[in-house]
Design a protein around this motif. Structure first.
Motif, PDB file in Angstrom:
ATOM      1  N   LEU A  42      55.506  32.833  56.014  1.00 30.45           N
ATOM      2  CA  LEU A  42      54.450  33.675  56.593  1.00 30.45           C
ATOM      3  C   LEU A  42      53.099  33.407  55.941  1.00 30.45           C
ATOM      4  O   LEU A  42      52.072  33.413  56.609  1.00 30.45           O
ATOM      5  CB  LEU A  42      54.807  35.148  56.398  1.00 30.45           C
ATOM      6  N   TYR A  43      53.112  33.166  54.631  1.00 29.22           N
ATOM      7  CA  TYR A  43      51.864  32.867  53.923  1.00 29.22           C
ATOM      8  C   TYR A  43      51.098  31.758  54.633  1.00 29.22           C
ATOM      9  O   TYR A  43      49.894  31.855  54.842  1.00 29.22           O
ATOM     10  CB  TYR A  43      52.156  32.372  52.496  1.00 29.22           C
ATOM     11  N   THR A  44      51.815  30.670  54.983  1.00 34.02           N
ATOM     12  CA  THR A  44      51.144  29.509  55.567  1.00 34.02           C
ATOM     13  C   THR A  44      50.538  29.858  56.913  1.00 34.02           C
ATOM     14  O   THR A  44      49.566  29.262  57.339  1.00 34.02           O
ATOM     15  CB  THR A  44      52.115  28.337  55.762  1.00 34.02           C
ATOM     16  N   TRP A  45      51.141  30.832  57.559  1.00 32.02           N
ATOM     17  CA  TRP A  45      50.624  31.243  58.864  1.00 32.02           C
ATOM     18  C   TRP A  45      49.393  32.129  58.707  1.00 32.02           C
ATOM     19  O   TRP A  45      48.409  32.013  59.419  1.00 32.02           O
ATOM     20  CB  TRP A  45      51.740  31.966  59.622  1.00 32.02           C
ATOM     21  N   ILE A  46      49.447  33.006  57.708  1.00 29.85           N
ATOM     22  CA  ILE A  46      48.315  33.903  57.479  1.00 29.85           C
ATOM     23  C   ILE A  46      47.129  33.127  56.921  1.00 29.85           C
ATOM     24  O   ILE A  46      45.990  33.322  57.326  1.00 29.85           O
ATOM     25  CB  ILE A  46      48.714  35.019  56.478  1.00 29.85           C
ATOM     26  N   ASP A  47      47.412  32.263  55.977  1.00 27.40           N
ATOM     27  CA  ASP A  47      46.339  31.505  55.338  1.00 27.40           C
ATOM     28  C   ASP A  47      46.687  30.026  55.416  1.00 27.40           C
ATOM     29  O   ASP A  47      47.463  29.525  54.604  1.00 27.40           O
ATOM     30  CB  ASP A  47      46.208  31.950  53.875  1.00 27.40           C
ATOM     31  N   PRO A  48      46.131  29.323  56.379  1.00 25.89           N
ATOM     32  CA  PRO A  48      46.509  27.921  56.604  1.00 25.89           C
ATOM     33  C   PRO A  48      46.215  27.022  55.402  1.00 25.89           C
ATOM     34  O   PRO A  48      46.703  25.902  55.349  1.00 25.89           O
ATOM     35  CB  PRO A  48      45.658  27.515  57.822  1.00 25.89           C
ATOM     36  N   ARG A  49      45.418  27.502  54.445  1.00 27.76           N
ATOM     37  CA  ARG A  49      45.144  26.650  53.271  1.00 27.76           C
ATOM     38  C   ARG A  49      46.378  26.521  52.397  1.00 27.76           C
ATOM     39  O   ARG A  49      46.505  25.615  51.602  1.00 27.76           O
ATOM     40  CB  ARG A  49      44.005  27.249  52.448  1.00 27.76           C
ATOM     41  N   ILE A  50      47.301  27.484  52.531  1.00 29.59           N
ATOM     42  CA  ILE A  50      48.504  27.456  51.692  1.00 29.59           C
ATOM     43  C   ILE A  50      49.532  26.512  52.304  1.00 29.59           C
ATOM     44  O   ILE A  50      49.770  26.532  53.506  1.00 29.59           O
ATOM     45  CB  ILE A  50      49.112  28.873  51.558  1.00 29.59           C
ATOM     46  N   ARG A  51      50.113  25.656  51.486  1.00 28.34           N
ATOM     47  CA  ARG A  51      51.170  24.749  51.948  1.00 28.34           C
ATOM     48  C   ARG A  51      52.434  25.018  51.138  1.00 28.34           C
ATOM     49  O   ARG A  51      52.353  25.260  49.939  1.00 28.34           O
ATOM     50  CB  ARG A  51      50.775  23.293  51.723  1.00 28.34           C
ATOM     51  N   VAL A  52      53.589  24.969  51.804  1.00 29.72           N
ATOM     52  CA  VAL A  52      54.831  25.096  51.024  1.00 29.72           C
ATOM     53  C   VAL A  52      55.191  23.730  50.496  1.00 29.72           C
ATOM     54  O   VAL A  52      55.023  22.721  51.169  1.00 29.72           O
ATOM     55  CB  VAL A  52      55.988  25.670  51.865  1.00 29.72           C
ATOM     56  N   LYS A  53      55.634  23.691  49.272  1.00 29.75           N
ATOM     57  CA  LYS A  53      56.018  22.393  48.688  1.00 29.75           C
ATOM     58  C   LYS A  53      57.487  22.431  48.306  1.00 29.75           C
ATOM     59  O   LYS A  53      57.965  23.408  47.795  1.00 29.75           O
ATOM     60  CB  LYS A  53      55.187  22.119  47.439  1.00 29.75           C
TER      61      LYS A  53
ATOM     62  N   ASN B  64      42.524  38.467  55.486  1.00 26.00           N
ATOM     63  CA  ASN B  64      42.366  37.898  54.148  1.00 26.00           C
ATOM     64  C   ASN B  64      42.943  38.794  53.051  1.00 26.00           C
ATOM     65  O   ASN B  64      43.153  38.349  51.938  1.00 26.00           O
ATOM     66  CB  ASN B  64      40.893  37.620  53.870  1.00 26.00           C
ATOM     67  N   ALA B  65      43.189  40.049  53.392  1.00 25.75           N
ATOM     68  CA  ALA B  65      43.755  40.963  52.396  1.00 25.75           C
ATOM     69  C   ALA B  65      45.273  41.040  52.521  1.00 25.75           C
ATOM     70  O   ALA B  65      45.941  41.753  51.785  1.00 25.75           O
ATOM     71  CB  ALA B  65      43.153  42.355  52.579  1.00 25.75           C
ATOM     72  N   LEU B  66      45.811  40.278  53.467  1.00 26.94           N
ATOM     73  CA  LEU B  66      47.208  40.500  53.859  1.00 26.94           C
ATOM     74  C   LEU B  66      48.261  39.872  52.933  1.00 26.94           C
ATOM     75  O   LEU B  66      49.383  40.341  52.885  1.00 26.94           O
ATOM     76  CB  LEU B  66      47.393  39.962  55.291  1.00 26.94           C
ATOM     77  N   ILE B  67      47.889  38.822  52.207  1.00 24.37           N
ATOM     78  CA  ILE B  67      48.899  38.112  51.403  1.00 24.37           C
ATOM     79  C   ILE B  67      49.685  39.050  50.471  1.00 24.37           C
ATOM     80  O   ILE B  67      50.902  39.097  50.532  1.00 24.37           O
ATOM     81  CB  ILE B  67      48.251  36.960  50.594  1.00 24.37           C
ATOM     82  N   PRO B  68      49.010  39.829  49.628  1.00 22.12           N
ATOM     83  CA  PRO B  68      49.791  40.729  48.764  1.00 22.12           C
ATOM     84  C   PRO B  68      50.562  41.779  49.571  1.00 22.12           C
ATOM     85  O   PRO B  68      51.674  42.156  49.196  1.00 22.12           O
ATOM     86  CB  PRO B  68      48.737  41.394  47.874  1.00 22.12           C
ATOM     87  N   VAL B  69      50.010  42.210  50.706  1.00 22.51           N
ATOM     88  CA  VAL B  69      50.686  43.227  51.521  1.00 22.51           C
ATOM     89  C   VAL B  69      52.019  42.671  52.040  1.00 22.51           C
ATOM     90  O   VAL B  69      53.059  43.334  51.960  1.00 22.51           O
ATOM     91  CB  VAL B  69      49.786  43.659  52.704  1.00 22.51           C
TER      92      VAL B  69
END
Lengths: 519, 321
Positions: free
Chosen positions: B310-321, B241-246
């Motif tokens: 990668l975001y979508t993989w780390i946090d499935p709530r994120i969707r690319v639009k 959960n801390a990985l997105i900014p990293v």
């Protein structure tokens, strides 16, 4: 797949290690030399800078060879004679082999000159009007007017193989250079290394050092480190601050030699000058003399060059045609602020004047600092110097003749051909009067006497007469001071003990003249 | 997803167009390249000949049009200095840069993430404070100084690593690589370490900040309460959960190092892209600079694209639009 790849890689590493071991077992001598920059070219007609030139003279040969002290002697041509005032006949050595086994022929020389004329380096052939092969081993070269320094010019023209170029194509020479030189190119990995191997059939005998590697190491401190760790045997341009460090280290030696590069200050001689308000004071020879006397070259050498510069006595070094023995600018106009002030007052400028000095900041050793020091020195006689310092990529276009921007320019000039004539013709001949003359006359100096002497020098085919005319010109120029010569930089090298190496005046490191002690 | 990719592609073309125009305009102020090629005492005729050979005898818009036309046919122009296709010059050096950068990024990640997790999970401990102080040093030290010190200590003083160069290379798929030879690794370590320090420090600090934020969340306590090991909680629940900014910073740093490893490459005489860029700027070699900067722009766009995925993989709530 991965395992397979790894295995084949391991295999090739082993092969490489074996090859290295074999080379050592042979007792072959090898040398690694660190240069400041990688070569840009392997095609001697595509451009020139020092690193490329060094490679060229390993791979190719000129008709006339220039030795380490700028003396000229036979190269691929074993002899030459003047047929008439403008026609020269060069006899080629018999049986000179190219690296591919072909024999050098007169047609290769003709081909080389043809290609040169259409290349970026056509200016090397400026004094060649026409040429032809008389027979397989004789070439006739005609100059546009009698020109005694033709053999000197030919030392800069390297002979290519016509057949080889037909094979690799006009652009192919960059990656597949091939000539008659003492070394063959084994591998060139850009910015990493150039590997050369001695050519067995070299016409002067095979080189002592079998394997030579040149490595470009731009950062001066890293070059020093690479020498101290034993990764390289010789370094070019040892940093001034590392000189003492290397001298004090056991097993290393520092070698210096004055270079050919004369740092000169060009003074504008036009009635009106771009950066000076009102009439131009520098049209008065007394003002020019005052400025010359205000420049303290010894202080420059001590304070800025760490003692590694040689004050210039004339516009060309003593080895050159046109140098007058015993005449010394520094004795003629010694550093003397009081006398300089008197001269300024006599000329009617007791309060001095203001002008701008154009200089580089990345071309010559400590160039920006020298410019600052000059401004301080000239300020003492009331001449206010504003500095306009820029990188070399802007500089050459900015100061270009007709110099619409400049009054006072600091730049370097070297004449590796060992002859003052080309310099005087380019720098001091009246502008726009004769094609190919005065094209770099940045101060618009004009003296019909000097023009006439240069004309005479360029219309005799006898080198003694040429020398006489150019010496006359030198004397006039020293009286009139169209430029103030400052100093020659010093080339600094370092080598580990056991490497026999003498620097060349023209800086072209040449492994053929080097040797390594048996381990 | 397809729409998103297309949109990004379109964006890239606009960026590349802008870069090429800007570089063309900029280079018209940096001096006339012809004077870097001809000898100082060249006559007008010789200069005119050189201009013709280099294609500099045409007006700026014409030169740009020729450049665009060539590019559509895959020809990016020829270097004025080297007289070789600019793209070849760049591609020849790209592997060397990729090598030190990838090794440097791996070094950074391997060191920074565990240390960051530790420092974030145990903010009060002396070890954590030491780690944070160390990271400050890593951020503040300039790379040229670090490089020179490493050379001085490891090469000159202790003689464990070579000072410069690339060492033995092996040809794989038509390019040379040092990472497949022992001697090559021997040469890679120092420059990669120099490159990695800055990134290492930044990654460490970001990981720590993220972890400190996350460890306060209720789901962390809950996971622990339901019996997950401390390690499992920290890495499985916390770090993820801390990985997105990293990941974002990692991507930006990766692009940055590829594009601007110049100083480190110069110090270690590493034959990569950075040295080519500097040399080309000094010599006003416009074709190389244009292609180089266009390549860099491409790398940044591609890396950002990958990071978004990668975001979508780390946090499935994120969707690319």
């Amino acid at each position: 797949m991965t395992r397979h790849l790894m295995r084949s890689l391991a295999g090739s590493v082993a092969v490489a290690a074996l090859a290295a071991g074999a080379a050592l077992a042979d007792g072959d001598k090898s040398l690694t030399i660190a240069l400041t920059a990688d070569a840009s070219h392997m095609d001697p007609q595509a451009g020139e800078e020092l690193s490329s030139n060094i490679m060229f003279y390993h791979i190719y040969d000129p008709l006339v060879r220039r030795d380490a002290d700028l003396q000229f002697g036979p190269g691929l041509a074993e002899s030459w004679e003047l047929v008439d005032d403008t026609t020269w006949r060069f006899k080629l050595r018999e049986g000179v082999k190219f690296h591919d086994g072909d024999t050098l022929q007169a047609s290769d020389v003709v081909f080389t000159l043809d290609r040169l004329k259409a290349s970026l380096m056509s200016n090397l052939a400026a004094n060649i009007a026409s040429y032809s092969a008389v027979d397989d081993l004789t070439v006739e070269i005609v100059t546009p007017q009698p020109y005694a320094a033709l053999p000197n010019d030919l030392a800069a023209i390297l002979i290519l193989s016509e057949d080889h170029l037909a094979e690799v194509g006009d652009d192919g020479l960059e990656r597949n250079p091939m000539g008659t030189g003492p070394y063959k190119l084994v591998e060139w990995v850009r910015e990493d290394k150039v590997q050369l191997e001695a050519f067995d059939d070299y016409y002067m005998g095979e080189a002592e050092v079998e394997h030579v590697t040149f490595r470009p190491i731009t950062n001066p401190a890293t070059r020093t480190a690479a020498l101290l760790t034993g990764e390289v045997d010789i370094v070019q341009d040892l940093a001034v601050r590392d000189v003492d460090r290397v001298k004090n280290e056991e097993g290393f030696e520092v070698v210096t030699r004055p270079s050919l590069l004369n740092l000169v200050l060009a003074l504008d001689m036009r009635e009106e000058s771009p950066t000076i308000e009102g009439p131009n004071p520098m049209t008065d020879v007394r003002v020019r003399e005052a400025m010359a006397r205000a420049v303290d070259v010894d202080t420059l050498s001590k304070a800025i060059m760490n003692g590694l510069s040689t004050p210039s006595d004339q516009y060309v070094p003593a080895s050159h045609v046109g140098h007058v023995d015993g005449l010394n600018f520094r004795e003629k106009y010694p550093f003397d602020v009081d006398r300089a002030k008197e001269l300024m007052a006599e000329a009617g400028y007791p309060d001095g004047f203001t002008l701008t000095l154009d200089a580089t900041n990345n071309r010559y050793v400590n160039d920006a600092q020298i410019a600052q020091a000059l401004a301080a020195m000239l300020a003492k006689i009331g001449v206010t110097v504003e500095l306009n310092v820029m990188p070399k990529s802007n500089f050459w276009g900015y100061i270009r003749v007709p110099t619409e921007n400049s009054s006072f320019i600091m730049s370097g000039w070297d004449v590796p051909s060992g002859d003052a004539g080309s310099m005087y013709g380019a720098l001091f001949y009246t502008r726009d009067t004769r094609e190919g003359y005065g094209q770099v006359n940045r101060g618009s100096y004009s003296n019909p006497e000097v023009d006439a002497l240069v004309d005479k020098a360029d219309s005799t085919a006898k080198i003694d007469e040429r020398d006489g005319y150019l010496q006359e010109a030198t004397k006039i120029l020293m009286d009139e001071i169209p430029m103030i010569p400052v100093h020659y930089e010093q080339d600094i090298y370092a080598a580990r003990d056991g490497v026999a190496f003498t620097p060349r005046t023209d800086k072209f490191l040449w492994a053929y003249s080097m040797d390594v002690a048996e381990e | 997803m397809l729409g998103y990719t297309l949109k990004r592609l379109l964006q890239m073309i606009v960026v590349l167009g802008a870069v090429s125009v800007i570089v063309f305009l900029m280079m018209s102020f940096t001096g006339d390249p012809v004077f870097m090629v001809v000898p100082i005492d060249a006559t007008e005729a010789e200069i005119a000949q050189a201009r013709r050979i280099l294609g500099l005898d045409r007006s700026m818009p014409e030169q740009y049009a020729i450049f665009l036309k060539g590019m559509l046919q895959g020809d990016f122009g020829r270097s004025y200095v080297f007289r070789e296709p600019a793209l070849d010059l760049i591609l020849e050096r790209l592997p060397a840069t990729l090598e030190i950068v990838v090794v440097a990024m791996l070094m950074s990640a391997v060191v920074a993430i565990p240390l960051g997790v530790y420092a974030g999970a145990n903010p009060g401990r002396t070890e954590s404070r030491a780690i944070m102080t160390g990271s400050l040093v890593g951020i503040s030290l300039p790379s040229f100084w670090v490089g020179m010190m490493l050379i001085f200590l490891f090469a000159v003083k202790w003689n464990v690593f070579p000072s410069s160069g690339r060492g033995d290379t092996v040809e794989v798929m038509g390019t040379r690589w040092s990472i497949f030879t022992a001697d090559g690794w021997h040469h890679i370590i120092l420059p990669s370490l120099t490159l990695s320090l800055g990134t290492m420090a930044i990654l460490l600090r970001i990981t720590r900040a993220g972890m400190m934020e996350v460890t306060r969340q209720d789901y962390m306590k809950f996971a622990r309460a339901k019996g997950v090991s401390r390690r499992g909680v920290l890495y499985g629940h916390g770090l993820r959960n801390a990985l997105i900014p990293v990941v974002t910073i990692f991507g930006l740093q990766l692009g940055d190092l590829i594009a601007f490893a110049t100083i480190t490459e110069t110090i270690f005489a590493w034959p990569g892209l950075g040295k080519l860029l500097i040399d080309s700027i000094y010599r006003a070699d416009r074709p190389v600079i244009v292609v180089y900067l266009m390549l860099v722009a491409t790398i940044f766009v591609v890396i950002n694209f990958l990071v978004d995925i990668l975001y979508t993989w780390i946090d499935p709530r994120i969707r690319v639009k």
